[in-house]
Design an enzyme around this catalytic site. Structure first.
Site: not given
Ligand code: NAD
Length: 480
Positions: A151, A249, A283, A461
């Site tokens: 995002n 996060e 997020c 963080e």
């Molecule tokens: P996601 O969990 O699908 O993927 C995030 C990252 O993790 C990607 O690089 C992905 O390739 C990797 N990943 C996926 N499965 C994995 C596994 N089994 N092992 C290791 N790595 C893996 O999330 P997304 O769809 O990319 O992002 C959206 C989500 O991120 C939303 O839930 C949003 O709220 C959250 N988010 C949180 C914050 C925060 O600071 N709390 C900030 C931004 C986004």
């Protein structure tokens, strides 16, 4: 078609098995580049490079490390336009946003931690009665893994990498496979800045394959992860028996609490942003809007009018407010929530439809959507939709507002609109969130702790919290 490659040991290289994934331009709904479908062999290669680089990087003086990070920050600034365009094309976000927020922040992340590391002090305690002094040494951990979402691609990628490097670690980093482009460009910038080879290794690929191989690698001692709650739980399961340090996060479903005594015009302008910036894919977006009953109808009408006036368009157009959603599966997931709104007892007040843009007919565009809800336990209110969709509902008094605000599994952030100091303090104290904004939204000071509670994550963080995470404390006790 452009093929982007892994950046390992200071060089761009193809994945060992030569497997590739398509990367889409969401504004056009077309494949425009290919990225490595990296496997555990690529992660091993990255690990070896990072491991070889660790001894000398961790022994580099703070001043020298800081100077290199400042050069990276400077080069990001110098390449701002190219990076912002790459981000907008890769992610679908308005170029104006990438130019004013995402890329400047990536530069700030390096600049901030370049300075913070030189100010990072250890504690000391005198044990009275024993003639002894305790002090804490902080060692870099070793090779660490940084995994980030789609995002805010470069913004969040560098938010992890910068403190990890500043603290003397070497890094294997994986951006989201959906938005790999600016992470790819960062490799070249790091080389130009003089970052020694192997200190930062950027590997592309699927989460369940490349990402998981980083998490499961027994010698990668810490993982900083930002992404979905389900993924975070999965990572925690793999990391626990390996006793890895974890910073998670995760998702959010943040309340935006609006009281009748607020500065109405500022609240309305900011609420528009906290609802729909980056197509609602932040997020920290305030996706649950709760409004004091006495101003509910006025707010509802004004908010609908403002939302309808937002311009949906190509990310590169300068007057676009709402760009494309990041991917087709994500677009369809968000739309399903809207389509199910009636069955959930919700009423779509505006938006809710796909949008076709001239010359971009296959792009992933969706109208910003407001749904009025009556049941705070319905899925629309309880689940993270992560798109341009907000729910609104009224409340009667402070107690009800607090109860509604806390009635979800998440606890990332909260925004409170009121001019009553006592009320804002009461809310800030009792709200389940790691971050509380009063009369503002997403105002970030990089020195402050960032993160959530409940299902929004573990750890913090930002500022010295990030440097604490990326170092291992060792207490030394000397009796004299
Ligand atoms: P996601 O969990 O699908 O993927 C995030 C990252 O993790 C990607 O690089 C992905 O390739 C990797 N990943 C996926 N499965 C994995 C596994 N089994 N092992 C290791 N790595 C893996 O999330 P997304 O769809 O990319 O992002 C959206 C989500 O991120 C939303 O839930 C949003 O709220 C959250 N988010 C949180 C914050 C925060 O600071 N709390 C900030 C931004 C986004």
């Amino acid at each position: 078609m452009k093929k982007i490659e892994n950046y390992i040991d200071g060089k761009y290289i193809a994945p060992i098995k030569n497997n590739w994934l398509d990367n889409y331009n969401p504004a056009k709904g077309e494949v425009y580049s290919q990225i490595p479908d990296s496997s555990s062999e690529d992660i091993e290669l990255a690990y070896k490079a990072a491991s070889n680089a660790f001894l000398s990087w961790s022994a580099t003086s703070l001043q020298e490390r800081s100077t290199i990070l400042l050069k990276i920050a400077k080069l990001i600034k110098e390449n701002l336009e190219e990076l912002a365009i790459a981000e907008a094309i890769d992610n679908g976000k308005p170029l104006t946003l990438a130019r004013s927020v995402d890329i400047p922040r990536a530069s700030d992340n390096f600049q901030f931690f370049a300075h913070a590391i030189t100010q990072f002090a250890s504690e000391a305690h005198e044990s009275s009665g024993f003639n002894a002094i305790n002090f804490t040494l902080r060692h870099p951990i070793g090779v660490v893994g940084c995994i980030s979402p789609w995002n805010l691609p470069l913004y969040l990628f560098t938010w992890k990498i910068a403190p990890a490097l500043a603290a003397g670690n070497t890094v294997i980093a994986k951006p989201s496979e959906i938005t790999p482009m600016t992470a790819y460009l960062l490799g070249e910038i790091c080389t130009k800045a003089g970052l020694p080879k192997g200190v930062l290794n950027i590997v592309h690929g699927l989460g369940a394959k490349a990402g998981q191989a980083i998490v499961a690698h027994p010698q990668v001692k810490a993982i900083s992860f930002t992404g979905g709650t389900v993924t975070g739980a999965h990572i925690a399961k793999i990391a626990a028996p390996l006793f890895k340090k974890l910073s998670l996060e995760l998702g959010g479903k943040n309340p935006n609490l609006i009281f009748a005594d607020c500065d109405y015009d500022r609240m309305l302008e900011t609420t528009l942003k906290s609802s729909f910036s980056n197509q609602g894919q932040i997020c920290l977006c305030g996706s649950r809007i709760l409004v004091e009953k006495s101003i509910y109808e006025r707010f509802k009408n004004d908010f609908i009018a403002k939302t309808k006036a937002l311009k949906i368009g190509q990310p590169l157009d300068k007057d676009t407010n709402i760009g494309a959603l990041v991917s087709k599966p994500h677009l369809e997931k968000v739309k399903r929530y809207i389509d199910d709104a009636n069955a959930e007892g919700g009423k779509v007040l505006c938006g809710g439809e796909y949008v076709t843009i001239v010359d971009h007919k296959k792009g992933y565009y969706l109208q910003p959507t407001i749904i009025e809800v009556s049941d705070p336990r319905c899925r629309l209110v309880q689940e993270e939709i992560f798109g341009p969709v907000v729910t609104i509902m009224p409340f009667d008094n402070d107690e009800e507002a607090l109860e509604l605000a806390n009635d979800v599994r998440y606890g990332l952030s909260c925004t409170i609109w009121t001019n009553n100091l006592n009320r804002s303090m009461k809310m800030a104290k009792h709200i389940d969130a790691g971050i509380v904004w009063v009369n503002t939204w997403m105002m970030r000071d990089l020195r402050t702790p960032f993160g959530g509670i409940k299902d929004s994550g573990v750890g913090r963080e930002g500022g010295f919290e990030a440097l604490r995470f990326f170092t291992e404390p060792k207490n030394v006790c000397i009796q004299y």
